[in-house]
Design an enzyme around this catalytic site. Sequence first.
Site, mmCIF file in Angstrom:
data_model
loop_
_atom_site.group_PDB
_atom_site.id
_atom_site.type_symbol
_atom_site.label_atom_id
_atom_site.label_comp_id
_atom_site.label_asym_id
_atom_site.label_seq_id
_atom_site.Cartn_x
_atom_site.Cartn_y
_atom_site.Cartn_z
ATOM 1 N N GLY A 15 0.841 -1.165 -0.045
ATOM 2 C CA GLY A 15 0.126 0.052 -0.104
ATOM 3 C C GLY A 15 0.715 1.127 -0.046
ATOM 4 N N ARG A 25 13.349 10.866 -2.961
ATOM 5 C CA ARG A 25 14.199 11.838 -2.997
ATOM 6 C C ARG A 25 15.586 11.751 -2.189
ATOM 7 N NH1 ARG A 25 14.646 16.578 0.153
ATOM 8 N NH2 ARG A 25 15.156 18.457 -1.188
ATOM 9 N N ALA A 26 15.293 11.383 -0.963
ATOM 10 C CA ALA A 26 16.448 11.181 0.127
ATOM 11 C C ALA A 26 17.308 10.020 -0.344
ATOM 12 C CB ALA A 26 15.562 10.870 1.323
ATOM 13 N N VAL A 28 17.700 8.692 -3.207
ATOM 14 C CA VAL A 28 18.663 9.153 -4.531
ATOM 15 C C VAL A 28 19.718 10.197 -4.362
ATOM 16 C CG1 VAL A 28 18.356 10.475 -6.804
ATOM 17 C CG2 VAL A 28 16.526 8.691 -6.211
ATOM 18 N N ARG A 76 0.858 -5.118 -5.295
ATOM 19 C CA ARG A 76 1.033 -6.267 -4.344
ATOM 20 C C ARG A 76 1.235 -7.378 -5.159
ATOM 21 N NH1 ARG A 76 -0.391 -4.174 0.661
ATOM 22 N NH2 ARG A 76 -2.232 -2.754 0.674
ATOM 23 N N SER A 77 2.423 -7.801 -5.466
ATOM 24 C CA SER A 77 2.777 -8.678 -6.561
ATOM 25 C C SER A 77 2.495 -10.257 -6.061
ATOM 26 C CB SER A 77 4.358 -8.557 -7.143
ATOM 27 O OG SER A 77 4.637 -9.635 -7.833
ATOM 28 N N ASP A 107 4.602 -4.992 6.179
ATOM 29 C CA ASP A 107 4.981 -6.233 6.520
ATOM 30 C C ASP A 107 5.327 -7.366 5.344
ATOM 31 O OD1 ASP A 107 2.283 -6.514 6.354
ATOM 32 O OD2 ASP A 107 2.327 -7.882 7.979
ATOM 33 N N THR A 109 5.842 -6.593 2.065
ATOM 34 C CA THR A 109 7.034 -6.129 1.335
ATOM 35 C C THR A 109 8.263 -6.769 2.326
ATOM 36 O OG1 THR A 109 6.100 -4.093 0.975
ATOM 37 C CG2 THR A 109 8.369 -4.119 0.739
ATOM 38 N N THR A 130 4.084 2.635 5.477
ATOM 39 C CA THR A 130 2.887 2.231 5.565
ATOM 40 C C THR A 130 2.201 3.151 6.574
ATOM 41 O OG1 THR A 130 1.321 0.330 6.643
ATOM 42 C CG2 THR A 130 3.600 0.387 7.412
ATOM 43 N N ILE A 131 0.736 3.450 6.298
ATOM 44 C CA ILE A 131 -0.129 4.176 7.142
ATOM 45 C C ILE A 131 -0.421 3.604 8.333
ATOM 46 C CG2 ILE A 131 -0.803 5.537 5.259
ATOM 47 C CD1 ILE A 131 -3.630 3.987 5.580
ATOM 48 N N ASP A 132 -0.211 1.909 8.232
ATOM 49 C CA ASP A 132 -0.807 1.334 9.683
ATOM 50 C C ASP A 132 -0.047 1.411 10.955
ATOM 51 O OD1 ASP A 132 -2.594 0.706 7.728
ATOM 52 O OD2 ASP A 132 -1.833 -1.555 7.326
ATOM 53 N N ARG A 167 -26.418 13.176 16.990
ATOM 54 C CA ARG A 167 -26.564 11.842 16.415
ATOM 55 C C ARG A 167 -25.502 10.991 16.888
ATOM 56 N NH1 ARG A 167 -27.847 13.419 10.103
ATOM 57 N NH2 ARG A 167 -30.269 13.018 10.600
ATOM 58 N N ARG A 176 -5.700 -2.401 8.769
ATOM 59 C CA ARG A 176 -5.596 -3.803 8.540
ATOM 60 C C ARG A 176 -5.808 -4.462 9.854
ATOM 61 N NH1 ARG A 176 -4.088 -6.484 3.918
ATOM 62 N NH2 ARG A 176 -2.689 -4.772 3.100
ATOM 63 N N ARG A 257 -5.108 7.298 2.523
ATOM 64 C CA ARG A 257 -3.802 7.009 1.840
ATOM 65 C C ARG A 257 -3.070 7.846 1.128
ATOM 66 N NH1 ARG A 257 -4.060 1.004 0.789
ATOM 67 N NH2 ARG A 257 -3.421 1.262 -1.191
HETATM 68 O O1 F6P Z 1 -1.475 -1.501 4.601
HETATM 69 C C1 F6P Z 1 -2.287 -0.190 4.274
HETATM 70 C C2 F6P Z 1 -3.638 -0.518 4.205
HETATM 71 O O2 F6P Z 1 -4.070 0.727 3.766
HETATM 72 C C3 F6P Z 1 -4.431 -1.049 5.338
HETATM 73 O O3 F6P Z 1 -4.702 -0.054 6.262
HETATM 74 C C4 F6P Z 1 -5.595 -1.574 4.361
HETATM 75 O O4 F6P Z 1 -6.184 -2.667 5.045
HETATM 76 C C5 F6P Z 1 -5.000 -2.040 3.189
HETATM 77 O O5 F6P Z 1 -3.893 -1.324 2.930
HETATM 78 C C6 F6P Z 1 -5.806 -1.884 1.732
HETATM 79 O O6 F6P Z 1 -5.145 -2.481 0.922
HETATM 80 P P1 F6P Z 1 -5.685 -2.301 -0.744
HETATM 81 O O7 F6P Z 1 -5.425 -0.883 -0.950
HETATM 82 O O8 F6P Z 1 -4.829 -2.764 -1.561
HETATM 83 O O9 F6P Z 1 -6.972 -2.435 -0.801
#
Ligand code: F6P
Length: 323
Positions: A15, A25-26, A28, A76-77, A107, A109, A130-132, A167, A176, A257
């Site tokens: 992702g 950039r850094a 390179v 995501r190969s 993870d 990767t 990763t944003i996670d 509400r 994830r 993202r």
């Molecule tokens: O690993 C980053 C992430 O954005 C997770 O938070 C999410 O579950 C997943 O990727 C979504 O993956 P994709 O963009 O392949 O659907």
Amino acid sequence: MKKVIKRIALLTSGGDAPGMNAHIRAVVRTCIARGVQCYGVMGGYQGMIEGKLFEMDRRKTINIIAQGGTILKTSRSEEFMTVEGRAKAAMVLKEFEIDGVIACGGDGTFHGAHQLHVEHGTQIVGTPGTIDNDLFGTYYTIGYDTALNTAAEAIDRIRDTADSHGRVFIVEVMGRHAGHIAMEVGISCGAEYISVPEAVSDIDIINDKIISLGRNTRVIIIIGEGGELGGAPELAKRLNEAFGIDAKFTVLGHIQRGGSPSVKDRVLASHLGVAAVDAIIAGKTDVMVGRVYHEINYTPLVATWSNKKAIQDFMFEVSDILA
Ligand code: F6P
């Protein structure tokens, strides 16, 4: 004897995360400073298998520090998850005379990087992108801070309308199987309830909370994806069926993202870029280059995913007291 590094390859994988371009950039520019050639791999591991490598120079990194996404693209190969796919990738690295690889991602990767090292002796270091924020061995991952701010901004807007109408709103954030985003965003937005995959969540407790706050009071519930409550739409349905609560829900999704990286992410990405090139030159391999309290450290790739990066106890306490 330590080998002399003349040429490295850099890829982004899994992702995408805001700050990956600042990292590219850094890397390179550090290569230029250290007299090493840098090849970019287009499209992550899939691009490596397909030989999509090209030489990077300073010009290619101009004006990218503030851009979201990744100019090297990502994937995501599935092919790279096979022994045959990795063998093809190793052949390509040999053809291009690559001495070392920097793989920025999460993870998945790092699993791939580790296998490539084990099966083909590739010198490879991972950098946490990763944003996670779910990698053990670094306090923050590249992209996490930006994702937090993006989510918080969206939830602040939802709170305005939730407050006006009194509400119940359920907002689902990414992560994830990790609740770091949910927990920090929940605290920062003053959520009344935060549900993370790492802890037990209970709809009876959520109902008690709603009742204790009184009818027509705004209630913000933040829910991390991958938890036992089954996501925001499912939780809204369950609250309605069990207690007749009419909760609105929003799934923030991939909005988290994208966007220009925060200052924190740009600086982290830059720092880790310099450190990753130096790690390759120093002969390090099969490790993630991370940062804990401003210090660069090296964690075996296997340890980054086999150790759980826990949400600190004080976070649960703070969210409980303040909700
Ligand atoms: O690993 C980053 C992430 O954005 C997770 O938070 C999410 O579950 C997943 O990727 C979504 O993956 P994709 O963009 O392949 O659907």
